[in-house]
Design an enzyme around this catalytic site. Structure first.
Site, PDB file in Angstrom:
ATOM      1  N   ASN A   1      49.529  34.422  39.331  1.00 48.30           N
ATOM      2  CA  ASN A   1      49.083  34.998  40.610  1.00 48.30           C
ATOM      3  C   ASN A   1      47.556  34.925  40.638  1.00 48.30           C
ATOM      4  OD1 ASN A   1      48.499  36.517  42.839  1.00 48.30           O
ATOM      5  ND2 ASN A   1      49.262  38.465  42.007  1.00 48.30           N
TER       6      ASN A   1
ATOM      7  N   GLU B   1      55.430  45.731  36.994  1.00 50.30           N
ATOM      8  CA  GLU B   1      53.972  45.683  36.819  1.00 50.30           C
ATOM      9  C   GLU B   1      53.423  47.104  36.892  1.00 50.30           C
ATOM     10  OE1 GLU B   1      51.939  41.658  37.683  1.00 50.30           O
ATOM     11  OE2 GLU B   1      51.916  42.889  39.473  1.00 50.30           O
TER      12      GLU B   1
ATOM     13  N   SER C   1      47.866  42.487  32.522  1.00 50.20           N
ATOM     14  CA  SER C   1      46.938  42.104  31.448  1.00 50.20           C
ATOM     15  C   SER C   1      47.574  41.215  30.377  1.00 50.20           C
ATOM     16  CB  SER C   1      46.337  43.359  30.803  1.00 50.20           C
ATOM     17  OG  SER C   1      45.576  44.077  31.756  1.00 50.20           O
TER      18      SER C   1
ATOM     19  N   LYS D   1      45.639  35.642  43.023  1.00 55.36           N
ATOM     20  CA  LYS D   1      45.059  36.654  43.923  1.00 55.36           C
ATOM     21  C   LYS D   1      44.035  35.985  44.859  1.00 55.36           C
ATOM     22  CE  LYS D   1      46.336  40.037  40.518  1.00 55.36           C
ATOM     23  NZ  LYS D   1      46.144  41.339  39.886  1.00 55.36           N
TER      24      LYS D   1
ATOM     25  N   HIS E   1      53.556  43.681  45.752  1.00 53.42           N
ATOM     26  CA  HIS E   1      52.555  43.768  44.684  1.00 53.42           C
ATOM     27  C   HIS E   1      51.764  45.063  44.859  1.00 53.42           C
ATOM     28  CE1 HIS E   1      49.083  42.942  42.182  1.00 53.42           C
ATOM     29  NE2 HIS E   1      49.824  42.032  41.578  1.00 53.42           N
TER      30      HIS E   1
ATOM     31  N   GLU F   1      48.744  45.736  44.676  1.00 50.14           N
ATOM     32  CA  GLU F   1      47.534  45.615  45.506  1.00 50.14           C
ATOM     33  C   GLU F   1      47.895  45.646  46.997  1.00 50.14           C
ATOM     34  OE1 GLU F   1      45.955  42.166  43.482  1.00 50.14           O
ATOM     35  OE2 GLU F   1      45.714  43.434  41.701  1.00 50.14           O
TER      36      GLU F   1
ATOM     37  N   GLY G   1      44.778  44.109  35.504  1.00 46.66           N
ATOM     38  CA  GLY G   1      43.387  43.700  35.643  1.00 46.66           C
ATOM     39  C   GLY G   1      42.388  44.471  34.799  1.00 46.66           C
TER      40      GLY G   1
HETATM   41  P1  13P Z   1      46.356  40.811  35.371  1.00 44.95           P
HETATM   42  O1  13P Z   1      47.157  39.852  34.529  1.00 44.95           O
HETATM   43  O2  13P Z   1      45.011  40.329  35.735  1.00 44.95           O
HETATM   44  O3  13P Z   1      46.388  42.195  34.795  1.00 44.95           O
HETATM   45  O4  13P Z   1      47.138  40.925  36.787  1.00 44.95           O
HETATM   46  C1  13P Z   1      48.486  41.185  36.788  1.00 44.95           C
HETATM   47  C2  13P Z   1      49.004  41.021  38.158  1.00 44.95           C
HETATM   48  O5  13P Z   1      48.737  41.829  39.031  1.00 44.95           O
HETATM   49  C3  13P Z   1      49.808  39.842  38.445  1.00 44.95           C
HETATM   50  O6  13P Z   1      50.427  39.943  39.693  1.00 44.95           O
END
Ligand code: 13P
Length: 261
Positions: free
Chosen positions: A11, A168, A214, A13, A96, A98, A174
């Site tokens: 992903n 997640e 992560s 983003k 997600h 976010e 992140g």
């Molecule tokens: P990270 O791997 O950067 O923690 O992000 C995870 C994520 O949100 C994947 O959709």
């Protein structure tokens, strides 16, 4: 049930412009061979999807939308529908954290998006997970339960075949704070238990469940070895083609097929 095929999703983003996305795909396709036992899915920004769909070899990688609107067409300025993404992507992220937390997506939005994806032949990757506060209040399983019920309310057993669930935990995204193997194992178990409750034991075994938060090349193999974990949803570590390829390699056990040009 251990699935034969692991799923690794990158992903990106809101990173990489169209030119960078194209270079990335070129580079990744040079490094990664076709593996029958790994489904590699790239989720670039919506802007890059169409050009990457023309560039990608679908035997090698699949594409996912990071987001879409649930209506098929109409007066919805600025939105892109699952109908418009048909034939361009094979998968779509839904729910997600976010989207839930920054863009205030509700359970109803997420439920409608899961249905819209399936209606349009796109497999939804439904993301669920608790915040740090919910975890510290001991609410993890309640949150997973509510998010699953909310998202799958209109989904039949037959349609459930199309759904992938990604666990997640929001507190692990992140920031390098990856979840412990026991956290992931118990969450994935709770997810399958809830699916069993809703759709029966067979469905609970068959559904593919991913972990995200992560993940790095160093931690990937440990997560992939956990019972009930069918793959990984990777954010930051998917932004560099070489680092992402190291994660893909961890998912690959054999059956390498020579890359076809
Ligand atoms: P990270 O791997 O950067 O923690 O992000 C995870 C994520 O949100 C994947 O959709």
């Amino acid at each position: 049930m251990a699935h034969d095929k692991k799923i690794i999703v990158g992903n990106w983003k809101m990173n990489l412009d169209m030119h960078e996305a194209s270079l990335y795909l070129h580079k990744l396709s040079q490094i990664v061979k076709v593996h029958r036992d790994v489904e590699v899915i790239l989720a670039p920004t919506t802007l890059s999807l169409q050009s990457l769909s023309l560039q990608v070899n679908l035997r090698q990688f699949k594409l996912a939308a990071q987001n879409f609107y649930w209506r098929d067409r109409g007066y919805f300025t600025g939105e892109v529908s699952a109908t418009q993404l048909r034939g361009i992507v094979q998968y779509g992220l839904v729910g997600h954290s976010e989207r839930r937390h920054i863009f205030n997506e509700s359970d109803k939005d997420i439920r409608n998006k899961v249905a819209a994806a399936i209606r349009n032949g796109i497999r939804p990757i439904l993301c669920i997970g608790e915040t740090a506060w919910e975890k510290s209040s001991g609410e993890t399983f309640d949150v997973l339960h509510d998010q699953l019920i909310g998202a799958l309310a209109n989904i039949t057993s037959q349609e459930l075949d199309q759904v992938i669930v990604a666990y997640e935990p929001v507190w692990s995204i992140g920031n390098g704070q990856s979840a412990s193997p026991s956290d992931v194992t118990s969450a994935v178990k709770a997810i399958r238990k809830q699916i069993e409750h809703l759709y029966g034991a067979k469905a609970a075994e068959a559904i593919q469940v991913l972990y995200g938060g992560s993940v790095t090349p160093d931690s990937a193999a440990d997560y992939l070895a956990l019972p009930g974990v069918d793959g990984l949803l990777v954010g930051a570590a998917s932004l560099d083609a070489y680092i992402f390829s190291e994660i893909i390699k961890k998912a690959h056990k054999g059956s390498e097929v020579a890359k076809e040009d």
